[in-house]
Design an enzyme around this catalytic site. Structure first.
Site, short mmCIF file in Angstrom:
data_model
loop_
_atom_site.label_atom_id
_atom_site.label_comp_id
_atom_site.label_asym_id
_atom_site.label_seq_id
_atom_site.Cartn_x
_atom_site.Cartn_y
_atom_site.Cartn_z
N CYS A 31 53.24 45.45 -9.41
CA CYS A 31 54.04 44.71 -10.40
C CYS A 31 53.16 44.20 -11.53
CB CYS A 31 54.78 43.56 -9.72
SG CYS A 31 53.71 42.38 -8.85
N THR A 32 51.96 43.72 -11.19
CA THR A 32 51.08 43.18 -12.23
C THR A 32 50.48 44.29 -13.09
OG1 THR A 32 49.33 43.04 -10.54
CG2 THR A 32 50.54 41.02 -11.06
N THR A 88 42.26 40.16 -5.84
CA THR A 88 43.15 41.08 -6.56
C THR A 88 42.39 42.36 -6.90
OG1 THR A 88 44.54 41.41 -8.51
CG2 THR A 88 42.61 40.01 -8.80
#
Length: 348
Positions: A155-156, A213
């Site tokens: 999504c990011t 991340t």
């Protein structure tokens, strides 16, 4: 042609894919023939109908034995733990949308294909040996029929890649940093409890929690020229949906903040319409809940320092926007056709 899909994993993304399919009016293009989920049918139906983030589903939902009814449509429910046992061939599945978050390498994709699916789309970045990683709106036109095992990125990644492309094409990016301010996820704890990541042992509703991340790797997977030129960090915040991304890039050409905003607004109205949106309204995160765009640029937060350092704030509904891109990519995969010769696969 109607694309016959099956969904493996009926969690946040899997359920939102079904909701997005029905709300977007694409049922003439895509049909859900089966959902594989270890949870029971009653729980699946209930969580499809009632959602804390997205409200009640407008369609009638019920279940009978191992069938899920959405309006007049019948979807077969499966509870298979082993990919090889999934009846994709029997059901005539064109594309499996694997939304488990567990599977994501080539071996897993090949297992779906061996079970009879023609193509597989993973709902997360996946391993480097997949045929393609697609950020819809940026590189879906590079898909080929032989790309059978595909990732929809994250999504990011879907949020930030279009903005990076626009800034790079216009001004030439030298390097950049990204901070993801992400809503809490179900790999966190309601109250303090054990987790392999000690920060995620803490109650999600009580802290801003730094997490690892791989967004920088996701950026360079789409744009290899930025290898070692982007870094990313992420924090989880006590909201249940919507994410903000703080993007800072140094660029070759001198620029003003007003020019950056003009560029991004024009793209939202033109080439990236439906993928990127632009706002200068004084909004907060809840205002972007259920927004289908991959990225919403907040023009009020654009800054330029020294003519070469650009900072932007980009919002996304990390569930709803991504679920809509899963549908877009599914249709793009089907549009290029199905080539079943595995030896013909070439990586994108």
């Amino acid at each position: 042609m109607t694309v016959r899909i099956a969904i493996n994993g009926f969690g946040r993304i899997g359920r939102n894919v079904v909701r997005a399919l029905y709300e977007s009016g694409r049922r003439a293009e895509i049909t859900v023939v089966a959902i594989n989920e270890l949870a029971d049918a009653a729980g699946m139906a209930h969580l499809l109908k009632y959602d804390t983030s997205h409200g009640r589903f407008a369609w009638e939902v019920r279940h009978e034995r191992e069938q899920l009814f959405v309006g007049d449509d019948v979807i077969r429910i499966l509870h298979e733990r082993t990919l090889a046992d999934l009846p994709w061939r029997e059901l005539g599945v064109d594309v499996v949308l694997d939304c488990t978050g567990v599977y994501g390498n080539r071996e897993h994709g090949e297992a779906h294909i061996a079970a009879g699916a023609k193509k597989v789309l993973f709902s997360h970045p996946g391993s480097n040996d997949l045929d393609a990683t697609v950020v819809f709106g940026v590189n879906q036109n590079e898909l080929r029929a032989e790309h059978r095992i595909v990732s929809n990125a994250s999504c990011t990644t879907n949020c930030i890649i279009p903005v990076i492309k626009l800034l790079d094409d216009a001004y030439g990016i030298e390097s950049g940093t990204v901070t993801t301010i992400h809503s809490a996820m179900n790999d966190q704890q309601v109250i303090d409890a054990y987790h392999s990541d000690l920060r995620r042992t803490r109650a999600a509703s009580q802290s801003i929690i730094p997490v690892d991340t791989k967004l920088a790797a996701g950026i360079t997977r789409i744009f290899p020229q930025f290898n070692d030129r982007f870094e990313a960090i992420a924090v989880r915040v006590p909201t249940i949906n919507v994410t903000a991304i703080d993007l800072s890039v140094t660029v070759k050409k001198p620029v003003k903040a007003s020019e950056v905003n003009q560029l991004l607004q024009k793209a939202a109205q033109g080439a990236f319409h439906g993928i990127v949106d632009y706002t200068e309204s004084p909004l907060v995160s809840i205002d972007f809940n259920h927004d289908p765009h991959s990225a919403i640029v907040d023009g009020t937060q654009t800054r330029v320092s020294g003519a070469h350092l650009i900072k932007t704030l980009v919002w996304c509904d990390n569930e709803w926007g991504f679920a809509n891109r899963m549908l877009d990519t599914t249709l793009a995969m089907a549009a290029v056709g199905f080539r079943l010769d595995a030896s013909a696969s070439t990586k994108l």
